[in-house]
Design a protein around this motif. Structure first.
Motif, PDB file in Angstrom:
ATOM      1  N   VAL A 137      37.492  32.122  40.143  1.00 41.64           N
ATOM      2  CA  VAL A 137      38.203  33.384  39.959  1.00 41.64           C
ATOM      3  C   VAL A 137      38.294  34.106  41.310  1.00 41.64           C
ATOM      4  O   VAL A 137      37.281  34.327  41.971  1.00 41.64           O
ATOM      5  CB  VAL A 137      37.483  34.288  38.944  1.00 41.64           C
ATOM      6  N   ASN A 138      39.491  34.437  41.708  1.00 40.76           N
ATOM      7  CA  ASN A 138      39.714  35.297  42.867  1.00 40.76           C
ATOM      8  C   ASN A 138      40.079  36.686  42.329  1.00 40.76           C
ATOM      9  O   ASN A 138      41.245  36.982  42.058  1.00 40.76           O
ATOM     10  CB  ASN A 138      40.823  34.733  43.751  1.00 40.76           C
ATOM     11  N   ASP A 139      39.067  37.500  42.124  1.00 43.28           N
ATOM     12  CA  ASP A 139      39.233  38.768  41.405  1.00 43.28           C
ATOM     13  C   ASP A 139      39.866  39.824  42.317  1.00 43.28           C
ATOM     14  O   ASP A 139      39.308  40.193  43.354  1.00 43.28           O
ATOM     15  CB  ASP A 139      37.875  39.255  40.903  1.00 43.28           C
ATOM     16  N   GLU A 140      41.040  40.339  41.909  1.00 44.35           N
ATOM     17  CA  GLU A 140      41.759  41.374  42.663  1.00 44.35           C
ATOM     18  C   GLU A 140      41.787  42.694  41.910  1.00 44.35           C
ATOM     19  O   GLU A 140      42.582  43.598  42.227  1.00 44.35           O
ATOM     20  CB  GLU A 140      43.178  40.900  42.963  1.00 44.35           C
ATOM     21  N   THR A 141      40.893  42.811  40.898  1.00 42.94           N
ATOM     22  CA  THR A 141      40.895  44.030  40.086  1.00 42.94           C
ATOM     23  C   THR A 141      40.734  45.286  40.941  1.00 42.94           C
ATOM     24  O   THR A 141      41.364  46.325  40.675  1.00 42.94           O
ATOM     25  CB  THR A 141      39.759  43.952  39.049  1.00 42.94           C
TER      26      THR A 141
END
Length: 501
Positions: free
Chosen positions: A483-487
């Protein structure tokens, strides 16, 4: 439940991709049909087979061999109109022919014995001189049209199951050896780099392989590979519209692969490649098992392990556009195809696509699961649970501890079983319409898809724990990606303000 903790840093083996080297087809003349080519394009796109093998290259419907009356003489004429159209279409899709030489053109046949609804002639040539010239003309034409370098990549297999008298008159071994010798030498006379092989036998006649290789050795006859077929069906029960079989356990087929490999090792040609140019559960195109989720779960182990014993194994066939037992009488009729009519994928089609998602490095494998790692560090897993008898446990469970290179993980699951991606079941619920309406076909395509679910997981100390529970005749694919989290990049994000969230 089976508990497995996979050792970090250990690669069990490399997963070979020769399970998709070749796929089978109805007779090659069917490639002139629109639906045949649509199905081939669909299967190529999703599974990416490299070669296609089909009967009937020299059958009358392709029309290569003709004779003209010139005075009192009959003069051969070689007509490549249809085969050019067919092979052009294959190559445009990126799929090469695994050339099967057969059956006998009626004008060149020594008898009238035929096989199948479409009457493929199975007798030797009446004139081996004319046969030799025909083979040379065909090979030369292929080279002229496609180039030497291309055609040198095409394997040429001589005939189909000559050990059976339905496919070769009287199952005459000596006559087959003569046909093979004349044909192989004719091909090599045109281009010595083209690979030739046989004897394309079915199971139960493996002494033919020994006899064939000894014949080639003693008579200096060229042979570059060995071909054989593999099915697991027991003796059939026939009805007017269907054929039913009990099946051997799947080990039966794997043991056949191993046995042939040992035969070759002990032959005068110990290093010859082995191509299983047909395999499936049943060998009959009217056996309903081909349409079921069971066939997918049953054959999964062959894709997982078969590539270690033979050089390729070709599923028979890619499509239900197939006419050996007459024109099919209904949408689902027990056909061999990965896809049914109207390009409706069967469960076995999806099983193939699951294996197409596997990585190169094997982290773990047993009789019912394959765990692989891809080049980018993601993990792909396929697991299956064939239930062949009523006495078997219905469910199979795994608890896997999998080493993984990242902590935050997106998990995607695709599932086929009795309930999901099973258009055969829905067709039965519809009342088994022989010729379904467009609306019914639309519905069958809608449900002929795996069930997809997702979740997010976190690894602990370099491992993620995955619990797998498989019901009856289930096949499942898991893909574990980083997961490449951009939240954090969304200003003012607050999902709690969404009504109904």
């Amino acid at each position: 439940m089976t508990y497995v903790k996979i050792e970090r840093g250990k690669i069990f083996d490399v997963f070979p991709d020769n399970w998709k080297f070749c796929v089978g087809s109805g007779r090659i003349g069917l490639a002139l049909q629109k639906e045949y080519m649509e199905a081939l394009e669909y299967v190529k796109k999703h599974i990416d087979f490299k070669y296609l093998r089909a009967h009937g290259l020299l059958h009358d419907d392709v029309g290569i061999y003709r004779e003209d009356n010139v005075g009192d003489m009959k003069q051969p004429f070689y007509n490549f109109t249809y085969i050019d159209r067919i092979y052009d279409s294959f190559l445009e899709l990126g799929i090469r022919p695994f050339v099967e030489i057969g059956f006998m053109p009626s004008k060149l046949a020594s008898g009238t014995q035929t096989v199948f609804y479409w009457r493929g002639n199975v007798t030797p040539p009446s004139d081996y001189g004319k046969w030799e010239k025909l083979i040379k003309a065909v090979v030369k034409h292929f080279i002229d049209r496609y180039g030497e370098k291309e055609v040198e990549n095409w394997p040429f297999e001589i005939w189909n199951e000559p050990n059976l008298n339905v496919f070769w008159k009287d199952a005459d071994q000596n006559e087959y050896f003569k046909l093979y010798e004349v044909t192989a030498k004719a091909i090599k006379d045109v281009n010595e780099n083209i690979k030739v092989g046989g004897p394309a036998i079915c199971g139960g006649a493996d002494h033919w392989i020994d006899d064939f290789l000894n014949f080639c050795y003693k008579n200096n006859v060229p042979v570059d590979f060995v071909t054989r077929h593999a099915y697991t069906a027991k003796p059939p029960t026939y009805t007017p519209h269907f054929v039913y079989h009990d099946l051997h356990p799947i080990d039966y087929m794997l043991n056949e692969f191993k046995m042939v490999r040992e035969q070759i090792k002990n032959s005068p040609f110990p290093n010859l490649p082995i191509h299983i140019t047909e395999y499936n559960s049943s060998y009959h195109p009217l056996c309903p098992v081909h349409d079921t989720p069971f066939n997918a779960a049953y054959l999964a182990r062959i894709l997982s392990e078969g590539g270690y014993y033979v050089d390729s194994f070709s599923y028979w066939t890619f499509s239900d556009v197939f006419e050996e037992a007459d024109v099919p009488r209904s949408l689902f009729h027990g056909g061999f195809g990965l896809v049914a009519f109207n390009n409706i994928p069967k469960p076995v089609f999806h099983m193939f696509t699951f294996f197409n998602a596997m990585g190169r490095d094997i982290l773990y494998r047993d009789d019912h699961i394959l765990v692989t790692k891809r080049a980018d560090g993601s993990v792909a897993i396929v697991a299956w649970n064939e239930v062949i008898s009523k006495e078997q446990e219905i469910e199979r469970e795994y608890k896997l501890e999998i080493p993984i290179d990242f902590e935050d993980i997106f998990v995607k699951q695709k599932l086929i079983n009795e309930e999901h991606a099973n258009p055969w079941r829905v067709w039965i619920e519809m009342g088994r319409p022989r010729y379904p309406s467009k609306e019914q076909i639309k519905t069958l395509k809608e449900i002929a898809k795996p069930h997809v679910s997702t979740c997010r997981m976190r690894a602990r100390e370099g491992y993620v724990t995955l619990n797998i529970k498989l019901g009856k005749n289930a096949v499942v694919l898991y893909e574990l990606n980083k997961v490449n989290d951009e939240t954090h990049t969304y200003i003012g994000l607050d999902d709690s303000k969404i009504p109904g969230y």
